[in-house]
Design a protein around this motif. Structure first.
Motif, PDB file in Angstrom:
ATOM      1  N   GLY A 171       0.934  -1.091   0.228  1.00 56.45           N
ATOM      2  CA  GLY A 171       0.009  -0.217  -0.097  1.00 56.45           C
ATOM      3  C   GLY A 171       0.616   1.388   0.100  1.00 56.45           C
ATOM      4  N   THR A 172       0.287   2.444   0.061  1.00 60.23           N
ATOM      5  CA  THR A 172       1.162   3.507  -0.136  1.00 60.23           C
ATOM      6  C   THR A 172       0.889   4.351   1.762  1.00 60.23           C
ATOM      7  OG1 THR A 172      -1.561   4.393  -0.876  1.00 60.23           O
ATOM      8  CG2 THR A 172       0.317   4.214  -2.783  1.00 60.23           C
ATOM      9  N   LEU A 186       8.036   2.139   8.274  1.00 62.52           N
ATOM     10  CA  LEU A 186       7.932   1.335   9.389  1.00 62.52           C
ATOM     11  C   LEU A 186       6.555   0.281   9.318  1.00 62.52           C
ATOM     12  CD1 LEU A 186       7.374   4.612  11.561  1.00 62.52           C
ATOM     13  CD2 LEU A 186       9.326   3.554  11.549  1.00 62.52           C
ATOM     14  N   ASN A 187       6.757  -0.387  10.443  1.00 61.47           N
ATOM     15  CA  ASN A 187       5.094  -1.350   9.360  1.00 61.47           C
ATOM     16  C   ASN A 187       4.351  -1.248   9.887  1.00 61.47           C
ATOM     17  OD1 ASN A 187       5.706  -3.886   8.896  1.00 61.47           O
ATOM     18  ND2 ASN A 187       5.907  -5.202  10.139  1.00 61.47           N
ATOM     19  N   GLN A 188       3.097  -1.791   8.320  1.00 58.81           N
ATOM     20  CA  GLN A 188       1.856  -1.239   8.908  1.00 58.81           C
ATOM     21  C   GLN A 188       1.479  -2.331   9.565  1.00 58.81           C
ATOM     22  OE1 GLN A 188       1.714  -2.589   4.756  1.00 58.81           O
ATOM     23  NE2 GLN A 188       0.670  -0.276   4.329  1.00 58.81           N
ATOM     24  N   PHE A 212       1.950   1.098  12.248  1.00 57.25           N
ATOM     25  CA  PHE A 212       2.733   2.240  11.585  1.00 57.25           C
ATOM     26  C   PHE A 212       1.231   2.501  10.399  1.00 57.25           C
ATOM     27  CE2 PHE A 212       5.793   1.602  14.274  1.00 57.25           C
ATOM     28  CZ  PHE A 212       5.681   2.424  15.157  1.00 57.25           C
ATOM     29  N   ARG A 213       0.587   3.878  10.017  1.00 60.77           N
ATOM     30  CA  ARG A 213       0.298   3.587   8.762  1.00 60.77           C
ATOM     31  C   ARG A 213       0.203   5.689   8.676  1.00 60.77           C
ATOM     32  NH1 ARG A 213      -4.473  -0.468   8.914  1.00 60.77           N
ATOM     33  NH2 ARG A 213      -2.818  -2.225   9.435  1.00 60.77           N
ATOM     34  N   ALA A 214       0.717   5.570   7.549  1.00 54.29           N
ATOM     35  CA  ALA A 214       0.567   6.770   7.071  1.00 54.29           C
ATOM     36  C   ALA A 214      -0.586   7.537   6.158  1.00 54.29           C
ATOM     37  CB  ALA A 214       1.610   6.908   6.328  1.00 54.29           C
ATOM     38  N   GLU A 215      -1.972   7.087   6.930  1.00 53.29           N
ATOM     39  CA  GLU A 215      -3.350   7.684   6.495  1.00 53.29           C
ATOM     40  C   GLU A 215      -3.181   9.350   6.372  1.00 53.29           C
ATOM     41  OE1 GLU A 215      -5.965   4.400   6.567  1.00 53.29           O
ATOM     42  OE2 GLU A 215      -4.938   4.056   8.466  1.00 53.29           O
ATOM     43  N   ARG A 221     -11.195   8.371  13.668  1.00 55.89           N
ATOM     44  CA  ARG A 221     -11.141   6.447  14.324  1.00 55.89           C
ATOM     45  C   ARG A 221     -10.216   6.098  14.255  1.00 55.89           C
ATOM     46  NH1 ARG A 221     -13.489   4.023   9.071  1.00 55.89           N
ATOM     47  NH2 ARG A 221     -14.128   5.548   8.749  1.00 55.89           N
ATOM     48  N   HIS A 222      -8.899   7.222  13.132  1.00 56.23           N
ATOM     49  CA  HIS A 222      -7.408   6.687  12.829  1.00 56.23           C
ATOM     50  C   HIS A 222      -6.317   7.455  12.938  1.00 56.23           C
ATOM     51  CE1 HIS A 222     -10.208   5.607   9.412  1.00 56.23           C
ATOM     52  NE2 HIS A 222      -9.226   4.614   8.728  1.00 56.23           N
ATOM     53  N   LEU A 223      -5.909   6.364  13.870  1.00 57.67           N
ATOM     54  CA  LEU A 223      -4.126   7.499  14.046  1.00 57.67           C
ATOM     55  C   LEU A 223      -2.908   6.453  13.213  1.00 57.67           C
ATOM     56  CD1 LEU A 223      -5.164   5.889  17.708  1.00 57.67           C
ATOM     57  CD2 LEU A 223      -4.834   8.656  17.148  1.00 57.67           C
ATOM     58  N   ASN A 224      -2.297   7.592  13.409  1.00 63.47           N
ATOM     59  CA  ASN A 224      -0.458   7.161  12.325  1.00 63.47           C
ATOM     60  C   ASN A 224       0.493   6.333  12.636  1.00 63.47           C
ATOM     61  OD1 ASN A 224      -1.372  10.133  11.459  1.00 63.47           O
ATOM     62  ND2 ASN A 224      -1.174   8.329  10.037  1.00 63.47           N
ATOM     63  N   GLU A 225       0.297   5.922  14.388  1.00 66.16           N
ATOM     64  CA  GLU A 225       0.189   5.663  15.116  1.00 66.16           C
ATOM     65  C   GLU A 225      -0.691   4.420  16.129  1.00 66.16           C
ATOM     66  OE1 GLU A 225       3.557   6.248  17.543  1.00 66.16           O
ATOM     67  OE2 GLU A 225       4.312   4.786  18.981  1.00 66.16           O
TER      68      GLU A 225
END
Ligand code: ATP
Ligand code: MG
Length: 428
Positions: A171-172, A186-188, A212-215, A221-225
């Protein structure tokens, strides 16, 4: 000894001399008598200061102390109907350990009303508020209940790398990091590593660690960590994985109800251990519920609006099973040409967890990967594990903060993390 009792311990005593420490929550002076409301993690106590007993000097000194100053008080505990808490402490001596400056950048005794930004910027003060602390008491209890469940089922707790060379799902949503002369990420998700551990013969593993998600999107309801609770089980199918998941959640709630009753009350939440099994509906059934209200094509992922419709209809925990193969990641096991053995756990409109029986057959896995536009060469370290004896296996990933949100009833996921990482926030 700096202190002999916490405030909660002191609240159980009568006629005993104690030394207690904490923060000055509030202070009220009524002529010759004054009340300091002292606070620590365990609760509150009323210190009753009487000028006639302490003497003029000390009384004057103590009643000038500022809110949030850290003190220790030595004195007798006494039961009394006059105090709201049912007891008071009559200090003979107060020791000032750390003075709080004025004004406070964020009031602690005030109800939570400041905006999220101010709260996070002054998080150490914000966290002093009992209702804010309660979220973390409940979070800790839920984790304990889940951990106990998995350990009792003979799961091995593991930790996999968070600095990795490839994306789990290509993914991106990746944060690149400089790794000496190489580029890393950093692992998703620990997905690929926990599957490799099935090939290693670890049989059943769990990991509780950051993902970790670079959303880019900023939602409640979303965090980057976030903390992902991940489970993988050998010689198991999707139904086995769902059973471990629902049991973990039920025990997490049970543990919180039994051990953090006051915290849950403070948050205004009334939970009892949920009944098992959770309801299971298929993707197609979910789609037909949604399509009573809107127009959604088969094969699409559920939009936020679609999940709202579903959440209105089903008001508890439930699984959505038998997902279209196409919208699930490459590693899920196909059921047939169209459907997969993947599931999502939901609570009303919120996704809590995704899981599946995994595809453990090398050739089929490679083929599906290619079909999704992924290059198997980039996954060589993962695919190798499927060529020398890989048992069938199943598992799931559960977002801890999503679960904590539901159990504590807070509306913004940032409130479930001590120091949240979102689109704009990196400090503190
Ligand atoms: P969503 O569709 O809600 O963004 P997802 O399907 O992308 O989630 P998965 O990759 O299935 O998420 O991750 C497994 C679980 O991890 C999710 O069910 C959720 O509980 C949690 N999770 C995923 N992304 C986030 C995030 N950005 N912040 C907090 N929790 C997350
Ligand atoms: Mg998911």
């Amino acid at each position: 000894m700096l202190r002999t009792h916490t405030l909660k311990e002191a609240s159980q005593l009568d006629g005993v001399e104690v030394k207690v420490c904490g923060w000055i929550h509030d202070i009220r002076v009524l002529g010759r008598i004054a009340f300091i409301i002292l606070r620590d993690r365990s609760g509150f106590a009323q210190l009753t200061l009487i000028r006639g007993i302490l003497g003029k000097e000390k009384f004057k000194e103590y009643t000038k102390l500022t809110r949030e100053t850290v003190i220790c008080a030595r004195g007798k505990v006494q039961r009394t109907d006059q105090a709201k808490l049912g007891f008071e402490i009559l200090p003979e001596e107060i020791e000032v350990l750390s003075v709080a400056e004025t004004p406070l950048p964020l009031g602690v005794a005030d109800k939570v009303s400041a905006d999220m930004e101010t709260r996070i910027e002054n998080r150490f003060l914000d966290l002093r508020k009992p209702e804010v602390l309660s979220v973390f008491k409940v979070r800790s209890a839920i984790l304990q209940g889940i951990r106990d469940t998995l350990i009792s089922k003979n799961f091995l707790e593991v930790h996999t790398p968070k600095i990795v060379a490839t994306a789990t799902e290509g993914g991106t949503e990746l944060f690149p990091v400089r790794y000496f002369e190489k580029e890393a990420y950093l692992n998703q998700s620990p997905q690929l590593y926990k599957q490799i551990l099935m090939a290693a013969g670890f049989d059943r593993v769990f990991e509780i660690a950051p993902a970790f998600r670079a959303e880019e999107h900023n939602t409640t309801r979303h965090l980057n960590e976030f903390i992902s609770i991940d489970v993988e089980i050998s010689f198991a199918d999707d139904e086995d994985a769902m059973r471990v998941l629902e049991e973990s959640i039920a025990n997490g709630i049970k543990y919180a109800v039994e051990n953090e009753r006051e915290a849950l009350e403070l948050l205004g939440m009334k939970w009892k251990e949920p009944e098992l099994p959770f309801k299971r509906i298929t993707y197609d059934e979910a789609l037909s519920i949604i399509n009573k209200n809107m127009d959604m094509e088969w094969g699409e992922d559920f939009s936020t609006e679609a999940l709202k419709v579903l959440g209105e209809e089903i008001k508890d925990f439930y699984f959505i099973t038998q997902w279209p193969l196409e919208i699930k990641p490459f590693y899920v096991m196909p059921y047939d040409e169209k459907y997969s053995l993947a599931f999502d756990l939901m609570y009303r409109e919120k996704e809590l967890s995704s899981g599946a029986q995994r595809n453990h057959r090398y050739e089929s896995l490679v083929e599906i990967m290619k079909g999704k536009g992924l290059n198997p060469e980039n996954f060589e370290f993962y695919l190798r594990a499927f060529r020398y004896g890989m048992p069938p296996h199943a598992g799931w990933g559960l977002g801890l903060e999503r679960l904590v949100m539901i159990i504590t009833g807070v509306k913004n996921i940032r409130e479930c993390v001590i120091f949240p990482r979102d689109r704009t926030r990196l400090v503190p």
